[in-house]
Design an enzyme around this catalytic site. Structure first.
Site, PDB file in Angstrom:
ATOM      1  N   CYS A   2       0.819  -1.215   0.000  1.00 33.80           N
ATOM      2  CA  CYS A   2       0.000   0.000   0.000  1.00 33.80           C
ATOM      3  C   CYS A   2       0.851   1.262   0.000  1.00 33.80           C
ATOM      4  O   CYS A   2       1.963   1.264   0.526  1.00 33.80           O
ATOM      5  CB  CYS A   2      -0.849   0.040   1.256  1.00 33.80           C
ATOM      6  SG  CYS A   2      -1.867  -1.402   1.471  1.00 33.80           S
ATOM      7  N   ARG A  27       5.552  -0.261  -6.100  1.00 34.89           N
ATOM      8  CA  ARG A  27       5.533  -1.056  -4.874  1.00 34.89           C
ATOM      9  C   ARG A  27       4.531  -2.202  -4.947  1.00 34.89           C
ATOM     10  O   ARG A  27       4.551  -3.084  -4.108  1.00 34.89           O
ATOM     11  CB  ARG A  27       5.214  -0.167  -3.685  1.00 34.89           C
ATOM     12  CG  ARG A  27       6.245   0.924  -3.463  1.00 34.89           C
ATOM     13  CD  ARG A  27       5.767   1.920  -2.456  1.00 34.89           C
ATOM     14  NE  ARG A  27       5.784   1.354  -1.128  1.00 34.89           N
ATOM     15  CZ  ARG A  27       6.723   1.582  -0.227  1.00 34.89           C
ATOM     16  NH1 ARG A  27       7.719   2.367  -0.525  1.00 34.89           N
ATOM     17  NH2 ARG A  27       6.672   1.033   0.952  1.00 34.89           N
ATOM     18  N   TRP A  75      -3.066  -2.750  -1.412  1.00 34.79           N
ATOM     19  CA  TRP A  75      -2.625  -4.123  -1.679  1.00 34.79           C
ATOM     20  C   TRP A  75      -3.409  -4.971  -0.701  1.00 34.79           C
ATOM     21  O   TRP A  75      -3.184  -4.902   0.506  1.00 34.79           O
ATOM     22  CB  TRP A  75      -1.118  -4.216  -1.416  1.00 34.79           C
ATOM     23  CG  TRP A  75      -0.431  -5.393  -2.016  1.00 34.79           C
ATOM     24  CD1 TRP A  75      -0.048  -5.555  -3.313  1.00 34.79           C
ATOM     25  CD2 TRP A  75       0.008  -6.571  -1.338  1.00 34.79           C
ATOM     26  NE1 TRP A  75       0.589  -6.746  -3.472  1.00 34.79           N
ATOM     27  CE2 TRP A  75       0.644  -7.388  -2.286  1.00 34.79           C
ATOM     28  CE3 TRP A  75      -0.066  -7.024  -0.020  1.00 34.79           C
ATOM     29  CZ2 TRP A  75       1.187  -8.628  -1.968  1.00 34.79           C
ATOM     30  CZ3 TRP A  75       0.483  -8.251   0.308  1.00 34.79           C
ATOM     31  CH2 TRP A  75       1.102  -9.044  -0.664  1.00 34.79           C
ATOM     32  N   ASN A  99      -2.032   2.181   5.771  1.00 35.44           N
ATOM     33  CA  ASN A  99      -1.137   1.068   5.410  1.00 35.44           C
ATOM     34  C   ASN A  99      -0.927   0.249   6.670  1.00 35.44           C
ATOM     35  O   ASN A  99      -0.780   0.817   7.753  1.00 35.44           O
ATOM     36  CB  ASN A  99       0.236   1.570   4.964  1.00 35.44           C
ATOM     37  CG  ASN A  99       0.188   2.264   3.630  1.00 35.44           C
ATOM     38  OD1 ASN A  99      -0.852   2.297   2.969  1.00 35.44           O
ATOM     39  ND2 ASN A  99       1.325   2.825   3.237  1.00 35.44           N
ATOM     40  N   GLY A 100      -0.853  -1.063   6.531  1.00 38.71           N
ATOM     41  CA  GLY A 100      -0.595  -1.900   7.701  1.00 38.71           C
ATOM     42  C   GLY A 100      -1.814  -2.739   8.047  1.00 38.71           C
ATOM     43  O   GLY A 100      -2.709  -2.924   7.225  1.00 38.71           O
ATOM     44  N   GLU A 481      19.929 -16.712  -5.952  1.00 33.28           N
ATOM     45  CA  GLU A 481      19.432 -15.405  -6.402  1.00 33.28           C
ATOM     46  C   GLU A 481      18.993 -15.484  -7.872  1.00 33.28           C
ATOM     47  O   GLU A 481      17.974 -14.903  -8.259  1.00 33.28           O
ATOM     48  CB  GLU A 481      20.532 -14.347  -6.191  1.00 33.28           C
ATOM     49  CG  GLU A 481      20.225 -12.955  -6.688  1.00 33.28           C
ATOM     50  CD  GLU A 481      18.972 -12.314  -6.099  1.00 33.28           C
ATOM     51  OE1 GLU A 481      18.407 -12.836  -5.132  1.00 33.28           O
ATOM     52  OE2 GLU A 481      18.545 -11.284  -6.656  1.00 33.28           O
ATOM     53  N   LYS A 485      15.247 -14.681  -9.171  1.00 35.63           N
ATOM     54  CA  LYS A 485      14.960 -13.694 -10.231  1.00 35.63           C
ATOM     55  C   LYS A 485      14.075 -14.314 -11.301  1.00 35.63           C
ATOM     56  O   LYS A 485      13.111 -13.713 -11.746  1.00 35.63           O
ATOM     57  CB  LYS A 485      16.241 -13.185 -10.911  1.00 35.63           C
ATOM     58  CG  LYS A 485      17.110 -12.183 -10.191  1.00 35.63           C
ATOM     59  CD  LYS A 485      16.558 -10.807 -10.061  1.00 35.63           C
ATOM     60  CE  LYS A 485      15.715 -10.663  -8.835  1.00 35.63           C
ATOM     61  NZ  LYS A 485      16.301 -10.378  -7.589  1.00 35.63           N
ATOM     62  N   GLU A 488      10.519 -14.909 -10.003  1.00 43.39           N
ATOM     63  CA  GLU A 488       9.819 -13.638  -9.740  1.00 43.39           C
ATOM     64  C   GLU A 488       9.234 -13.024 -11.005  1.00 43.39           C
ATOM     65  O   GLU A 488       8.103 -12.564 -11.003  1.00 43.39           O
ATOM     66  CB  GLU A 488      10.814 -12.609  -9.173  1.00 43.39           C
ATOM     67  CG  GLU A 488      11.023 -12.648  -7.686  1.00 43.39           C
ATOM     68  CD  GLU A 488      12.008 -11.564  -7.241  1.00 43.39           C
ATOM     69  OE1 GLU A 488      11.681 -10.833  -6.317  1.00 43.39           O
ATOM     70  OE2 GLU A 488      13.113 -11.458  -7.832  1.00 43.39           O
ATOM     71  N   HIS A 504      21.424 -36.062  -4.424  1.00 44.74           N
ATOM     72  CA  HIS A 504      20.601 -36.437  -3.263  1.00 44.74           C
ATOM     73  C   HIS A 504      19.123 -36.139  -3.509  1.00 44.74           C
ATOM     74  O   HIS A 504      18.362 -35.961  -2.564  1.00 44.74           O
ATOM     75  CB  HIS A 504      21.089 -35.696  -2.009  1.00 44.74           C
ATOM     76  CG  HIS A 504      22.487 -36.065  -1.631  1.00 44.74           C
ATOM     77  ND1 HIS A 504      22.833 -37.330  -1.217  1.00 44.74           N
ATOM     78  CD2 HIS A 504      23.640 -35.360  -1.655  1.00 44.74           C
ATOM     79  CE1 HIS A 504      24.140 -37.379  -0.983  1.00 44.74           C
ATOM     80  NE2 HIS A 504      24.659 -36.188  -1.255  1.00 44.74           N
ATOM     81  N   LYS A 603       7.201  -4.388  -3.932  1.00 48.55           N
ATOM     82  CA  LYS A 603       8.595  -3.956  -3.813  1.00 48.55           C
ATOM     83  C   LYS A 603       9.023  -3.886  -2.356  1.00 48.55           C
ATOM     84  O   LYS A 603      10.120  -4.256  -1.993  1.00 48.55           O
ATOM     85  CB  LYS A 603       8.740  -2.589  -4.493  1.00 48.55           C
ATOM     86  CG  LYS A 603      10.147  -2.010  -4.423  1.00 48.55           C
ATOM     87  CD  LYS A 603      11.086  -2.804  -5.301  1.00 48.55           C
ATOM     88  CE  LYS A 603      12.526  -2.366  -5.183  1.00 48.55           C
ATOM     89  NZ  LYS A 603      13.434  -3.397  -5.697  1.00 48.55           N
TER      90      LYS A 603
HETATM   91  C1  G6P Z   1      10.363  -7.883  -1.368  1.00 55.27           C
HETATM   92  C2  G6P Z   1      11.016  -7.489  -2.680  1.00 55.27           C
HETATM   93  C3  G6P Z   1      12.366  -8.178  -2.818  1.00 55.27           C
HETATM   94  C4  G6P Z   1      13.243  -7.849  -1.608  1.00 55.27           C
HETATM   95  C5  G6P Z   1      12.543  -8.198  -0.300  1.00 55.27           C
HETATM   96  C6  G6P Z   1      13.290  -7.631   0.895  1.00 55.27           C
HETATM   97  O1  G6P Z   1      10.024  -9.231  -1.403  1.00 55.27           O
HETATM   98  O2  G6P Z   1      10.184  -7.846  -3.780  1.00 55.27           O
HETATM   99  O3  G6P Z   1      13.004  -7.736  -3.999  1.00 55.27           O
HETATM  100  O4  G6P Z   1      14.435  -8.553  -1.710  1.00 55.27           O
HETATM  101  O5  G6P Z   1      11.235  -7.609  -0.267  1.00 55.27           O
HETATM  102  O6  G6P Z   1      13.267  -6.235   0.807  1.00 55.27           O
HETATM  103  P1  G6P Z   1      14.325  -5.265   1.470  1.00 55.27           P
HETATM  104  O7  G6P Z   1      13.840  -3.889   1.119  1.00 55.27           O
HETATM  105  O8  G6P Z   1      14.254  -5.527   2.946  1.00 55.27           O
HETATM  106  O9  G6P Z   1      15.647  -5.582   0.903  1.00 55.27           O
END
Ligand code: G6P
Length: 608
Positions: A2, A27, A75, A99-100, A481, A485, A488, A504, A603
């Site tokens: 949000c 976001r 959101w 928000n929250g 990672e 990616k 995602e 394994h 985000k």
């Molecule tokens: C969300 C984002 C990720 C990020 C994670 C942690 O899931 O989509 O890209 O790595 O939050 O966020 P931060 O701001 O704490 O690195």
């Protein structure tokens, strides 16, 4: 997640609110809304499901013009994405955005229904609107009613409120969700993220946990959670000069991938001496205490967690300090054993991730030597609440999939490792790391020229549903990672394994329909990795190899190799991240997904 924007001015504020929402789109959200106090002193609310563009269309049909207003991108948490659940929520002449999560919303809702309030949404936020209206009906005093409401609610919130009886005043509060007040010339604003307001100001007051404020054209009063009036100083936003446009790039993600050489230059600027690192940047207290650190715990989420996993290899190998790494959502809810003289490190791009922030607060009572935040946002809650801070200078990252934030975190962590090695007299590593860091931006520029070859490679994933990523040592978290990616942004199911674990279990999945991506630099584990890759080849797996140019290429057509330049081991994880970022980006293009705003993801995850 949000987003909140609010403004009070002597001009029409709707364009400011809309532009603010647009800047928060990255976001992640599912609906948007705005409430404006019109010249007839009446609240006009317009809401729409979907993108901010839908809200704009709705506003063309119902123009909202006024000098005071609040706006929101939602959101969904309580209640599905639908217009009736979108914010602002109204009650008796007031409007609220939130928000929250209000944790005690259920008993409050029941109490308010008994009092005769009618609910039109399933949200927890509407409880705040009616509760505030109820307190106001008793006292006719907005500030008192707002305070009483805050005392009644439990949970995490950033709140912004306007009331028809006060045409020049915004009320707001934060507890567990970020909120800043923007200072303009003769006008004021508020937002959940300063990026929303860089269109109008770069001067901000950062609210502390539990703060609430009354903001008007000519004054800004802030009280802390003990109801004492406090001064929250104005600070200038550091990244204000960074462009928030895509420029020549098709997506923010691609732009941010190509910004990495500069982001790394900015992150190391001022931190390196001739053949040593300048530890004073952690603050005078930290400098003298680095030598005392006997243990390290690292806590983070998502991509930032992967940066922590790489750092564990570095810290143990170079500084000889035991290091453990954990996701924040687990750490915060378990009993942790903290050995004497342990440093807690939190890593976060945003500095507002709810679990990471909660982990830091939990850690404060666990007897750590100190807490250190590695973060990309100078004014964030994490930075303000940690004892020591190490800032990355990636600039604003808009693409949901983290790229330049990750590589700059790695750089900051390598710098920290070097500082620890230096404090312990491990000179052999110090000069080597410093040299490698200096040369890193140029190496990255070289690796980015591999994009055309990777674009071609991405076609191989067009019809695939699964992929495996393999690595060893520091490159195992890089494989993790890479897999993150890919899933995602292309929605292909991808898993990463330490290559030695292949036999394994995951080897059972390998057939000619399974791309297997390996991260194979020329390090001490290369021969071991090669045997693992043979196992894949023998089962008909499609191997995609990101390997060092010093490795003899194979003529086997089932193996596609992309060669990277040779680099020192210490910076190799940073370098091998880049082709994996480019691969997932180009696979997402082939798949036609929404690269910068992948489905269901946000985000900045500011709720649990
Ligand atoms: C969300 C984002 C990720 C990020 C994670 C942690 O899931 O989509 O890209 O790595 O939050 O966020 P931060 O701001 O704490 O690195």
């Amino acid at each position: 997640m949000c987003g909140i924007v609010g403004a009070v001015a002597q001009r029409d504020i709707t364009p400011i609110l809309l532009e603010g929402l647009r800047r928060l789109e990255y976001r992640g959200y599912d609906s948007a809304g705005v409430a404006v106090l019109t010249s007839a002193q009446q609240l006009l609310r317009v809401r729409a499901v979907g993108k901010v563009a839908e809200l704009e269309k709705a506003l063309q049909a119902t123009p909202a013009v006024g000098h005071l207003g609040i706006a929101h991108t939602r959101w969904a948490t309580h209640g599905k994405p639908a217009e009736h659940n979108a914010h602002p929520h109204l009650s008796a002449g007031l409007a609220v955005v939130h928000n929250g999560i209000i944790e005690n919303h259920a008993p409050l809702r029941k109490k308010l229904i008994d009092l005769g309030y009618v609910f039109t949404s399933e949200t927890d936020t509407e409880v705040v609107a009616h509760l505030l209206a109820h307190h106001y009906s008793q006292s006719q005093d907005m500030l008192g009613a707002f305070r009483a409401t805050l005392n009644d609610i439990h949970g995490a919130y950033a709140l912004a409120v306007i009331h028809e009886s006060e045409p020049n005043t915004l009320y707001c509060s934060r507890m567990g969700s970020p909120l800043v007040i923007g200072e303009g010339s003769g006008e004021r604003y508020l937002a959940s993220d300063p990026l929303a307001l860089l269109q109008v100001t770069d001067r901000f007051r950062y609210l502390e946990e539990g703060d609430y404020a009354r903001i008007s054209l000519d004054s800004c009063d802030v009280w802390d959670r003990d109801e004492q009036q406090v001064d929250r100083p104005i600070t200038r936003y550091e990244h204000a000069a960074h462009s928030l446009d895509k420029g020549e790039y098709r997506h923010f993600m691609l732009k941010e991938i190509f910004e990495q050489p500069q982001a790394i230059r900015d992150t190391i600027a001022g931190t390196l001496g001739d053949d040593h690192v300048l530890t004073a940047i952690l603050g005078p207290d930290a400098e003298t205490r680095l030598v005392d650190i006997a243990n390290i715990h690292i806590v983070a989420c998502g991509t930032s967690y992967h940066a922590g996993l790489v750092a564990r290899y570095w810290i143990e190998a170079q500084a000889g300090i035991p290091c453990q790494v954990e996701v924040a959502s687990e750490y915060r809810y378990r009993t942790v054993v903290v050995p004497k003289d342990t440093l807690l490190i939190t890593i976060s791009q945003s500095g507002e991730t709810a679990d990471t922030l909660a982990a830091l607060r939990y850690a404060k009572d666990q007897g750590y030597l100190a807490t250190l935040a590695i973060c990309n946002v100078a004014g964030s809650s994490l930075v303000r609440e940690a004892d020591w801070r190490l800032l990355t200078h990636a600039g604003p990252e808009i693409g949901v999939a983290s790229t330049k934030a990750f590589t700059t975190q790695l750089v900051a962590l390598l710098w920290l490792t070097t500082a620890l090695a230096q404090a312990r007299g491990q000179q052999e590593f110090v000069a080597r790391n410093v040299n490698a860091l200096r040369g890193l931006p140029a190496m990255i520029e070289q690796v980015l020229t591999l994009e055309p070859a990777i674009t071609e490679l991405a076609q191989r994933f067009a019809n695939k549903h699964h992929a495996l990523f393999l690595g060893r040592g520091t490159h195992y978290p890089i494989a993790m990672e890479g897999a993150l990616k890919l899933k995602e942004i292309s929605y292909i199911h991808a898993e990463a394994y330490a290559a030695g674990e292949l036999k394994h279990g995951p080897l059972a999945l390998v057939d000619d329909d399974m791309p297997v991506v390996s991260v194979a630099p020329s390090d001490s584990l290369l021969e071991k990795l090669k045997s693992n890759l043979e196992e894949v080849r023998a089962r008909g797996g499609q191997l995609i190899n990101f390997a060092c140019e010093t490795i003899e290429p194979t003529s086997d057509s089932s193996i596609q190799t992309i060669s990277l330049p040779w680099v020192e081991d210490c910076i190799s994880p940073v370098l091998y991240t880049l082709p994996l970022q480019l691969l997932s980006y180009h696979v997402a293009l082939v798949k036609g997904t929404d690269v910068d705003k992948p489905r269901n993801l946000a985000k900045s995850v500011t709720v649990e």
